[in-house]
Design a protein around this motif. Structure first.
Motif, short mmCIF file in Angstrom:
data_model
loop_
_atom_site.label_atom_id
_atom_site.label_comp_id
_atom_site.label_asym_id
_atom_site.label_seq_id
_atom_site.Cartn_x
_atom_site.Cartn_y
_atom_site.Cartn_z
N VAL A 21 9.79 5.33 3.96
CA VAL A 21 9.80 5.86 2.60
C VAL A 21 11.17 6.46 2.32
CG1 VAL A 21 8.73 7.47 1.01
CG2 VAL A 21 7.36 6.40 2.80
N ASP A 22 11.79 5.98 1.28
CA ASP A 22 13.08 6.52 0.89
C ASP A 22 12.86 7.35 -0.37
OD1 ASP A 22 15.60 7.13 0.14
OD2 ASP A 22 16.41 5.13 0.46
N GLY A 23 12.99 8.67 -0.23
CA GLY A 23 12.72 9.57 -1.35
C GLY A 23 13.58 9.28 -2.56
N SER A 27 9.99 7.29 -7.84
CA SER A 27 10.27 7.81 -9.18
C SER A 27 9.95 9.29 -9.32
CB SER A 27 9.51 7.01 -10.23
OG SER A 27 8.13 7.10 -9.99
N TYR A 29 10.43 11.54 -7.19
CA TYR A 29 11.45 12.35 -6.55
C TYR A 29 12.83 12.13 -7.18
CZ TYR A 29 8.07 12.82 -2.73
OH TYR A 29 6.96 13.08 -1.99
#
Lengths: 151, 189
Positions: A21-23, A27, A29
């Motif tokens: 998961v790429d913060g 959307s 974040y």
């Protein structure tokens, strides 16, 4: 199963490893991130698919908790979708015309001694969007081990 | 003890919903609160029927509440509202992003940050939401709020926006709440 990596791929990300998961590419974040128009997020696909399944089983409408439960069962997840994620998605989909909603008759809720439910149903636009999303979904590629086993 | 934990988890979630929907138009605010109230009730009932321990249910409720916070704040930002709330929302979203990054880099450090943030949030929520929320008490539960309580007992945002008895949801003869909006009267939108 909801693959967050799919959302990352859709957002044009570089990191496509499953489960990563790429913060910066979610959307909630990242304000600067915008989704592509006419595309469904994984949670939206899950909601529509679960709604269509429920209708097939005889339930013409669904409500928040029932759809969370259905998604959990369909995807073999251990836990229910988070409140914020679920209701934000339902609200967004209603605005987009993918779902229609109405409030349950208060007398029905009173008779059953429970809070009133907000009932949703998948619209024809929602069905079309789901069919399109399912058609566009990339097929899973076989793992190298599986490929070798087949030789 | 475990039943108490479940009660507190549900209460905390209610307070959070009250907090992030504060200041919104009545229709939007009441719709979201009622929807969450129904969800919490359904989850509690379903877990009870399935024979789940209250502690397990409480943890599930807390998890759903915590993981939904970024989406709640994002939704709140989209709805507009006061500048302070929008700023707080942006700050919290940025905080969530940094925490997620910290967890990825250093699990232990991230957990400590998350625990501290949770503790501060809980204290903040309790102090901001104010007053005990008892679902059976019409004076304290938002679902049963009649609007006839004194102004000092109502949330500050309601007082600020000039909420009065006339703006409160009407009640039917059976005592059920009924909102003014036509879309809440059973018609498909």
């Amino acid at each position: 199963m909801i693959k967050l990596a799919t959302a990352v791929e859709e957002a044009g990300g570089e990191d496509t490893r499953a489960g990563v998961v790429d913060g910066r590419k979610i959307s909630s974040y990242n304000r600067s991130m915008r989704r592509r128009p006419d595309t469904l997020l994984p949670i939206e696909v899950s909601i529509l698919a679960a709604g269509v399944d429920l209708r097939r089983d005889g339930a013409t409408t669904f409500y928040g908790f029932s759809i969370a439960k259905e998604i959990r069962e369909r995807e073999g997840a251990r836990r229910l979708t988070a409140h914020g994620t679920l209701y934000k998605a339902l609200d967004r989909m209603k605005r987009a015309g993918l779902l229609a909603s109405c409030w349950e008759d208060p007398l029905v809720a009173a008779r059953e001694r429970r809070p009133r439910r907000r009932l949703y149903e998948v619209t024809s636009a929602g069905e079309q969007a789901l069919a399109k999303a399912q058609a566009e979904r990339p097929r899973p590629t076989p793992r190298p081990a599986e490929g070798l086993a087949g030789l | 003890m475990s039943a108490l934990l479940l009660t507190h988890s549900i209460r905390l979630t209610r307070r959070w919903v009250r907090l992030y929907t504060a200041g919104l138009p009545t229709e939007v605010r009441e719709a979201r609160r009622a929807e969450l109230e129904s969800d919490l009730w359904e989850q509690e009932q379903e877990a009870g029927a399935a024979g789940c321990r209250p502690t397990t249910t409480a943890l599930h409720v807390q998890r759903r509440f915590m993981l939904g916070i970024p989406a709640d704040l994002s939704w709140r930002q989209q709805q507009g509202g006061s500048k302070i709330i929008r700023k707080a929302g942006r700050g919290a979203i940025e905080g969530a992003r940094l925490t997620a990054a910290a967890i990825r880099r250093n699990w232990a450090l991230g957990t400590v940050i998350l625990a501290l943030a949770g503790a501060f949030s809980a204290v903040g929520l309790v102090s901001q939401a104010g007053g005990a929320v008892d679902p059976t008490n019409p004076k304290t539960c938002f679902l049963h709020r009649t609007g006839d309580e004194p102004a000092s007992k109502r949330p500050a945002t309601d007082r600020k926006r000039g909420a009065s008895v006339s703006r409160a949801p009407k009640r039917t003869q059976s005592g059920e709440r009924q909102t003014r909006s036509s879309n809440l009267r059973g018609g498909v939108q």
